[in-house]
Structures are given as C-alpha cells and as structure tokens.
Design a protein around this motif. Structure first.
Motif, PDB file in Angstrom:
ATOM      1  N   SER A  43       0.853  -1.550  -0.141  1.00 47.61           N
ATOM      2  CA  SER A  43       0.375  -0.001  -0.461  1.00 47.61           C
ATOM      3  C   SER A  43       1.414   1.375  -0.118  1.00 47.61           C
ATOM      4  O   SER A  43       0.374   2.273  -0.894  1.00 47.61           O
ATOM      5  CB  SER A  43      -0.702  -0.016   1.233  1.00 47.61           C
ATOM      6  OG  SER A  43      -1.608   1.215   1.546  1.00 47.61           O
ATOM      7  N   PHE A  44       1.766   1.253   0.928  1.00 43.59           N
ATOM      8  CA  PHE A  44       2.567   2.222   0.657  1.00 43.59           C
ATOM      9  C   PHE A  44       3.233   2.490  -0.594  1.00 43.59           C
ATOM     10  O   PHE A  44       3.423   3.854  -0.746  1.00 43.59           O
ATOM     11  CB  PHE A  44       3.638   2.023   1.784  1.00 43.59           C
ATOM     12  CG  PHE A  44       4.706   3.018   2.152  1.00 43.59           C
ATOM     13  CD1 PHE A  44       4.829   4.403   3.658  1.00 43.59           C
ATOM     14  CD2 PHE A  44       6.227   3.187   1.993  1.00 43.59           C
ATOM     15  CE1 PHE A  44       5.490   5.384   3.242  1.00 43.59           C
ATOM     16  CE2 PHE A  44       7.054   5.037   1.728  1.00 43.59           C
ATOM     17  CZ  PHE A  44       6.420   5.094   2.901  1.00 43.59           C
ATOM     18  N   LEU A  45       3.392   1.809  -0.594  1.00 47.75           N
ATOM     19  CA  LEU A  45       4.483   1.621  -2.774  1.00 47.75           C
ATOM     20  C   LEU A  45       3.666   2.046  -3.078  1.00 47.75           C
ATOM     21  O   LEU A  45       4.083   2.812  -4.485  1.00 47.75           O
ATOM     22  CB  LEU A  45       5.119   0.762  -2.319  1.00 47.75           C
ATOM     23  CG  LEU A  45       6.330   0.458  -3.711  1.00 47.75           C
ATOM     24  CD1 LEU A  45       7.462   1.628  -3.936  1.00 47.75           C
ATOM     25  CD2 LEU A  45       6.539  -1.601  -4.362  1.00 47.75           C
ATOM     26  N   THR A  46       2.259   1.308  -3.436  1.00 46.27           N
ATOM     27  CA  THR A  46       1.461   1.848  -3.672  1.00 46.27           C
ATOM     28  C   THR A  46       1.038   3.293  -3.647  1.00 46.27           C
ATOM     29  O   THR A  46       0.898   4.326  -5.137  1.00 46.27           O
ATOM     30  CB  THR A  46       0.349   1.363  -4.459  1.00 46.27           C
ATOM     31  OG1 THR A  46       0.120   0.045  -4.425  1.00 46.27           O
ATOM     32  CG2 THR A  46      -0.854   1.716  -5.500  1.00 46.27           C
ATOM     33  N   GLY A  47       1.426   4.159  -3.051  1.00 43.68           N
ATOM     34  CA  GLY A  47       0.909   5.245  -2.996  1.00 43.68           C
ATOM     35  C   GLY A  47       2.093   6.672  -3.241  1.00 43.68           C
ATOM     36  O   GLY A  47       1.727   7.278  -4.038  1.00 43.68           O
ATOM     37  N   TRP A  48       2.908   5.924  -2.894  1.00 42.06           N
ATOM     38  CA  TRP A  48       4.111   6.669  -4.185  1.00 42.06           C
ATOM     39  C   TRP A  48       3.945   6.941  -5.284  1.00 42.06           C
ATOM     40  O   TRP A  48       4.312   7.926  -6.129  1.00 42.06           O
ATOM     41  CB  TRP A  48       5.203   6.196  -2.465  1.00 42.06           C
ATOM     42  CG  TRP A  48       5.930   6.590  -1.416  1.00 42.06           C
ATOM     43  CD1 TRP A  48       5.549   6.977  -0.580  1.00 42.06           C
ATOM     44  CD2 TRP A  48       6.905   8.072  -1.948  1.00 42.06           C
ATOM     45  NE1 TRP A  48       6.158   7.035   0.300  1.00 42.06           N
ATOM     46  CE2 TRP A  48       7.082   8.582  -0.072  1.00 42.06           C
ATOM     47  CE3 TRP A  48       7.676   8.445  -2.550  1.00 42.06           C
ATOM     48  CZ2 TRP A  48       7.195   9.427   0.173  1.00 42.06           C
ATOM     49  CZ3 TRP A  48       8.611  10.029  -2.050  1.00 42.06           C
ATOM     50  CH2 TRP A  48       8.505  10.586  -1.383  1.00 42.06           C
ATOM     51  N   LEU A  49       3.977   5.438  -5.993  1.00 42.57           N
ATOM     52  CA  LEU A  49       3.700   5.263  -7.448  1.00 42.57           C
ATOM     53  C   LEU A  49       3.117   6.132  -7.495  1.00 42.57           C
ATOM     54  O   LEU A  49       3.246   7.542  -8.451  1.00 42.57           O
ATOM     55  CB  LEU A  49       3.947   4.292  -7.491  1.00 42.57           C
ATOM     56  CG  LEU A  49       5.396   3.205  -7.645  1.00 42.57           C
ATOM     57  CD1 LEU A  49       4.862   1.924  -7.687  1.00 42.57           C
ATOM     58  CD2 LEU A  49       5.916   3.836  -8.931  1.00 42.57           C
ATOM     59  N   GLY A  50       1.640   6.052  -7.061  1.00 43.54           N
ATOM     60  CA  GLY A  50       0.742   7.432  -7.635  1.00 43.54           C
ATOM     61  C   GLY A  50       0.874   8.422  -7.763  1.00 43.54           C
ATOM     62  O   GLY A  50       0.754   9.483  -7.822  1.00 43.54           O
ATOM     63  N   THR A  51       1.632   9.138  -6.162  1.00 46.18           N
ATOM     64  CA  THR A  51       1.726  10.518  -6.144  1.00 46.18           C
ATOM     65  C   THR A  51       3.332  10.526  -7.609  1.00 46.18           C
ATOM     66  O   THR A  51       3.195  11.502  -7.688  1.00 46.18           O
ATOM     67  CB  THR A  51       2.480  10.902  -4.618  1.00 46.18           C
ATOM     68  OG1 THR A  51       2.143  10.172  -3.682  1.00 46.18           O
ATOM     69  CG2 THR A  51       2.755  12.252  -4.374  1.00 46.18           C
ATOM     70  N   TYR A 102      10.493   4.123   3.249  1.00 41.75           N
ATOM     71  CA  TYR A 102       9.672   3.111   4.614  1.00 41.75           C
ATOM     72  C   TYR A 102      10.027   2.049   5.210  1.00 41.75           C
ATOM     73  O   TYR A 102       9.760   2.218   6.576  1.00 41.75           O
ATOM     74  CB  TYR A 102       8.936   2.113   3.674  1.00 41.75           C
ATOM     75  CG  TYR A 102       8.352   0.537   3.845  1.00 41.75           C
ATOM     76  CD1 TYR A 102       7.220   1.304   4.180  1.00 41.75           C
ATOM     77  CD2 TYR A 102       8.655  -0.694   4.196  1.00 41.75           C
ATOM     78  CE1 TYR A 102       6.318   0.081   5.077  1.00 41.75           C
ATOM     79  CE2 TYR A 102       7.995  -1.042   5.369  1.00 41.75           C
ATOM     80  CZ  TYR A 102       6.661  -0.761   5.724  1.00 41.75           C
ATOM     81  OH  TYR A 102       5.891  -1.766   6.054  1.00 41.75           O
ATOM     82  N   HIS A 103      11.028   2.244   5.331  1.00 43.21           N
ATOM     83  CA  HIS A 103      12.306   1.060   6.340  1.00 43.21           C
ATOM     84  C   HIS A 103      12.742   2.069   6.964  1.00 43.21           C
ATOM     85  O   HIS A 103      12.739   1.646   8.993  1.00 43.21           O
ATOM     86  CB  HIS A 103      12.876   0.592   5.182  1.00 43.21           C
ATOM     87  CG  HIS A 103      12.987  -1.388   5.008  1.00 43.21           C
ATOM     88  ND1 HIS A 103      12.069  -1.911   5.476  1.00 43.21           N
ATOM     89  CD2 HIS A 103      12.703  -1.517   3.641  1.00 43.21           C
ATOM     90  CE1 HIS A 103      11.602  -3.114   4.770  1.00 43.21           C
ATOM     91  NE2 HIS A 103      11.671  -2.367   3.437  1.00 43.21           N
ATOM     92  N   THR A 104      12.634   3.459   6.790  1.00 46.99           N
ATOM     93  CA  THR A 104      14.101   4.392   7.640  1.00 46.99           C
ATOM     94  C   THR A 104      13.188   4.896   8.743  1.00 46.99           C
ATOM     95  O   THR A 104      13.039   5.624   9.292  1.00 46.99           O
ATOM     96  CB  THR A 104      14.825   4.896   7.441  1.00 46.99           C
ATOM     97  OG1 THR A 104      14.035   5.705   6.128  1.00 46.99           O
ATOM     98  CG2 THR A 104      15.920   4.435   6.105  1.00 46.99           C
ATOM     99  N   HIS A 105      11.596   5.261   7.553  1.00 47.36           N
ATOM    100  CA  HIS A 105      10.579   6.586   8.656  1.00 47.36           C
ATOM    101  C   HIS A 105       9.317   5.341   8.388  1.00 47.36           C
ATOM    102  O   HIS A 105       8.607   5.944   9.512  1.00 47.36           O
ATOM    103  CB  HIS A 105      10.772   7.301   7.950  1.00 47.36           C
ATOM    104  CG  HIS A 105       9.870   8.666   9.223  1.00 47.36           C
ATOM    105  ND1 HIS A 105       9.478   8.848  10.135  1.00 47.36           N
ATOM    106  CD2 HIS A 105       8.312   9.228   7.878  1.00 47.36           C
ATOM    107  CE1 HIS A 105       8.736   9.763  10.273  1.00 47.36           C
ATOM    108  NE2 HIS A 105       8.440   9.677   9.463  1.00 47.36           N
ATOM    109  N   GLY A 106       8.962   5.233   6.868  1.00 44.82           N
ATOM    110  CA  GLY A 106       7.233   5.245   6.726  1.00 44.82           C
ATOM    111  C   GLY A 106       6.414   4.040   7.345  1.00 44.82           C
ATOM    112  O   GLY A 106       5.724   3.903   8.406  1.00 44.82           O
TER     113      GLY A 106
END
Length: 521
Positions: free
Chosen positions: A131-139, A502-506
């Motif tokens: 979901s996080f990766l999809t949100g970044w790609l959408g942005t 994502y791994h450092t903060h998200g």
C-alpha cells in the motif's frame, strides 16, 4: 450489475439517514456509510453528479486530442496501420482496466484510490508495504502528470508561434515560462473556482465535443485522401528495430497514452454524491465515449495525413499541426484548429491538478508522505485541500526548471508517469484477483463485474504488464544519450527511495488505511 447490501448494512444505512438532512457536504446515506466504514471524516464538498463526473473523466482522458499529439509514436513504429490496430488493442485492454477499477471504486469509493484498495484487499502479510509503495507510485504519476499536461500546452503554444512567426527561435527557457504560466491558470481555477468546478466540467465537455467536430469536418472536406489499403494494411518500421512486429509493439505506447489516467475520477470520490454508484458509471461511460471519439480521430488523421515524412520532420514540433497546414494550406485555419486542441489540453491540466491534489491529500491523511499534517490540512470553509494544491504547483515549477538544463531529463521525468500509474493499477487489480482465486468474499458493491470479474481482471493485468514493459523503450534504435528513454532510471530511483523511506521512517508512522476500516460494517 448491482449487489444489495446485507441486512446489517441496510440497518446501518437507515440509522445514518437520521443523522442529518442530505447536504452537499455529507452527501447521501450511502456516502456517509462509506466514509464511516473506512473511518474517514468528510471534509470535502460533495457537489459532483453523474454528468460532471463523466465530463471530468472524458476531459482528463482527452482521447481524441491525445491521439493527435502522440501520433509520432505510431508514425515511427507501426505506420498508419499500426496506429489504427494498436488503438483497437489499447482500447480493449484499457476497457478491462477501467472495468476492474470501477468495481473496486464501488466497493470502496475513496480519494485514496489504489493505495487504499491495496491496503484493504491485499494479503495481510504485504498489505502495509504494498500500500505504501502504491501510494508513492501514485503520487509520482499524478505529480508528473501536471507537468506533462502543462508542457504539452506549452509546446502547442510554441508550435503556433513557429507557424505564425517563422523567424521565432525556440528556446528551452521559453518553454519553462509557458509551463509555469499554464500551471498558474490551472491552479487558480482549482482554488478560486473550486465550488463551480462541476459546472465548469460540463462546459469543458461541450467544448471537447464541439472541438472534435471542428477538427474532423475540415479534414474530411479538404484534406488529401490516403488509400484505405495503406491505412489498414501497410505497417512500417521506421524506428530501426530488428523486425516489424517489435516496432508495432513499441508504437503501442502512443494509443495507450490517449486513454491513460482512467482513475482520475476515483481521486474525486469524496466530492461525488452517491459515489459508490455514480463513480463507476462515470468511469465506464467516459471510457466508451473516449474510445469511440479517439478511434474516429485516429481514422480521420490516418486518411488525411498526406506526406508522412513531412509530418514526422515538421519544424513546428507537433506532427498534427503540419498535417492541419498541409490539409488547409492556410495559417489562419491551422491556427484555429490548433488553438482548439491547446485549449482542451489546458482543460486537461486543470483536471490533472484536481486529481493530483486529492491523491496527495488522501495519502498524506494516512501519513504516507513527509509533512503529512500540512498536506492533508483542509481549511475550514474552503472544503478543498489547499496546501496540497499549492504543493502541486511548486512541484510543477521545479520540474519545469529541469527543462532549461536538459530537455532529455525533463521528458524522461514527465514520461515515467504512465509506468508509475499503470503500476498502481496492476498492483491493485492483482490484489482483488487474488481474493477471487482464493474464493474469499468480496466487499458488497453497487456495481459489479459478476461472473466476468476474474477474466476481466486477468486480461487487465496482462495488458498492464505488456504496456509497462514497452513504456520504457525508446522510439529509435540504436540510441544515443538524447534519444534514450531515461524514465526507467528515474522510476527505479523513486522506487528505491520509497523503499528506503519506508524502512527508515514510513513503517513506523504508516499503518495503511485498512487499520481504520470497520470490518463489521
């Protein structure tokens, strides 16, 4: 294609009916139910209805307009026959994508769109990260989309300058200033006329179809005729590829661009009345209208193109402007026809800003971005994500500055939006497809694919993979630094950064929208 809510859900809807009188802010009982279920507060104004949703999507797809300013892809790879038949392939493939997205939009009509669906429908073990990766790609896709639309408008204006002022010398900084000017107009309309946007959308739709006939009628009347055999059967490999079939597939990207951004209305879901019903209907009918008008325009262009070499090598930067001039023989007529298309490209950019800002607002609301509290802020009384709109403008201006230093780098950035957007489509549709394969129950929806769900989803994913692969290919081979498609490098860099972030903060602040979803509703 409707499925009824369960008895428990019907009771919930009845209780919601008693909350308040239906208003533009609250929407219908179904809207309030959907917002309650996903655990979100209604902050935006629900003033979009079916016609305005249809208009919004048709204008942002801009199928017949995009057909004209992406013909260079097909003319180089595939020729006229390639343009025609690859458009048919693109229309069928994109239809399955839109149908799949429309069903998910009916299940969960939210401005978050794909990243929300992934969070809710993906296997639990990968929900959060995917979901996080999809949100970044959408942005990434939507922010570069504004820059791309503004750049197209700017290039059309410069094409008009070259047509009417032969002594004009093209400078990259001119293009950058025009990009910023177009973005300013689009941003101002989204801020100061936000409440009137649904009415403006209907006006844009009228202009869209009036412009359509204003283009095709002169071409039908005065343009030279290309033989039907050439249009439908003669493929060309002008890109230097090893074989004709590969060249035609490389040329697929042009027709697909004319039907991209089919999720645009999804990000306006929280501003649509009765969204779980109106949104999918608007998406599907806009696809039908766009495919038909785009196909008519591609046939008109192919039968009217005349000298293909002069169109490809035109000094005006846009092959269609050269075709208009060759057909009419007059600068005035060509100018009017080009102004129509430039105006529609500006309208497209206005809608791009609306969708991009809502996607940014929604993802920030779920704490998927830096400065989320700022980006998701909605000023009381405005009912628009003002901060997100302004950030969209800043991003567009910063991207446009790259054009001054390197047009190649700028084009790579704006072109990677398609691959990023299609990645979000493929991931979200795959999630719902996995649930179907496993026999898991799907969310109740008022617009359903029924027994055709799995075949449609499979076809959509396969088509998206095919386009994703070829979207990174250059138009020509062998390539040089100036002709290489560098979008794959930038796409990879953004994905790597998203994973690192994502791994450092998200992962410490982002839980995904699924944690707020009330599973018992």
């Amino acid at each position: 294609m409707a499925e009824k809510y369960s008895e428990k859900e019907a009771v919930t809807l009845e209780s919601l009916e008693d909350v308040a009188e239906v208003s533009e802010l609250a929407g219908t009982a179904e809207d309030r139910y959907d917002m309650t279920r996903i655990g979100k507060k209604q902050e935006l104004l629900r003033n979009f209805h079916f016609l305005s949703v249809l208009s919004f999507t048709v204008v942002i797809l801009a199928s017949w307009e995009t057909v004209l300013y992406t013909v260079s892809y097909g003319l180089v790879n595939g020729g006229l026959a390639g343009l025609v038949w690859m458009f048919v392939v693109a229309a069928v493939g994109m239809a399955t994508v839109v149908l799949s997205l429309a069903e998910m939009a009916s299940m969960a009509p939210t401005s978050g769109g794909q990243y929300h669906w992934v969070s809710e429908f993906a296997p639990p073990g990968v929900q959060k990260f995917l979901s996080f990766l999809t949100g970044w790609l959408g942005t990434l896709a939507w922010q570069t989309g504004i820059a791309s639309g503004s750049y197209l408008s700017a290039s059309q204006i410069q094409g008009l300058m070259l047509l009417n002022a032969p002594g004009y010398t093209f400078e990259r900084w001119h293009g950058t200033l025009l990009v910023i000017a177009v973005a300013i107009v689009a941003i101002c309309l989204n801020i100061f006329l936000a409440k009137q946007l649904p009415r403006i959308e209907v006006f844009m739709l009228v202009l869209h179809f009036v412009g359509f006939f204003a283009i095709i009628i002169p071409l039908w009347v005065v343009a030279p005729r290309t033989p039907a055999k050439v249009v439908f059967t003669e493929f060309q490999n002008n890109g230097g590829w090893p074989n004709l079939g590969l060249s035609v597939l490389v040329g697929l990207t042009g027709p697909v661009y004319s039907m991209i951004a089919s999720d645009c209305a999804v990000h306006m879901a929280e501003e649509i009345k009765d969204a779980s019903r109106i949104l999918p209907l608007g998406m599907v009918w806009s696809m039908v209208l766009s495919a038909v008008s785009g196909f008519v325009m591609i046939l008109t262009f192919c039968f009217s193109v005349g000298d293909i070499e002069s169109a490809i090598s035109t000094p005006m930067g846009q092959p269609y402007i050269q075709v208009f001039y060759n057909a009419t023989g007059r600068r005035a007529g060509t100018t009017v026809m080009t102004v129509v298309i430039a105006s529609m490209t500006l309208c497209n950019t206005v809608n791009n800003v609306a969708s991009a800002s809502r996607q940014l607002y929604a993802f920030a609301r779920d704490r998927g971005l830096p400065f989320s509290s700022v980006l998701s802020y909605v000023k009381p009384g405005w009912a628009i994500p003002l901060n997100s709109i302004l950030v969209c403008f800043v991003v567009t201006c910063l991207l446009s500055l790259i054009n001054i230093g390197s047009a190649v780098a700028f084009n790579a950035i704006v072109s990677l939006g398609a691959a990023a957007l299609f990645s979000t489509h493929a991931i979200s549709i795959s999630c719902i497809l996995i649930k179907r394969w496993r026999g898991e129950p799907l969310r109740p929806r008022r617009w359903s694919l029924g027994k055709w769900g799995a075949p449609v989803n499979v076809t959509a994913v396969l088509f998206l993979i095919l386009f994703y692969f070829f979207s990174f290919w250059p138009l020509f081979t062998p390539t040089e630094a100036t002709t290489m498609n560098w979008s794959i490098a930038i796409y990879g860099a953004v994905v790597i950064f998203a994973i690192f972030y994502y791994h450092t903060h998200g992962k410490f602040v982002y839980d995904g929208p699924v944690v707020l979803v009330k599973q018992d509703l």
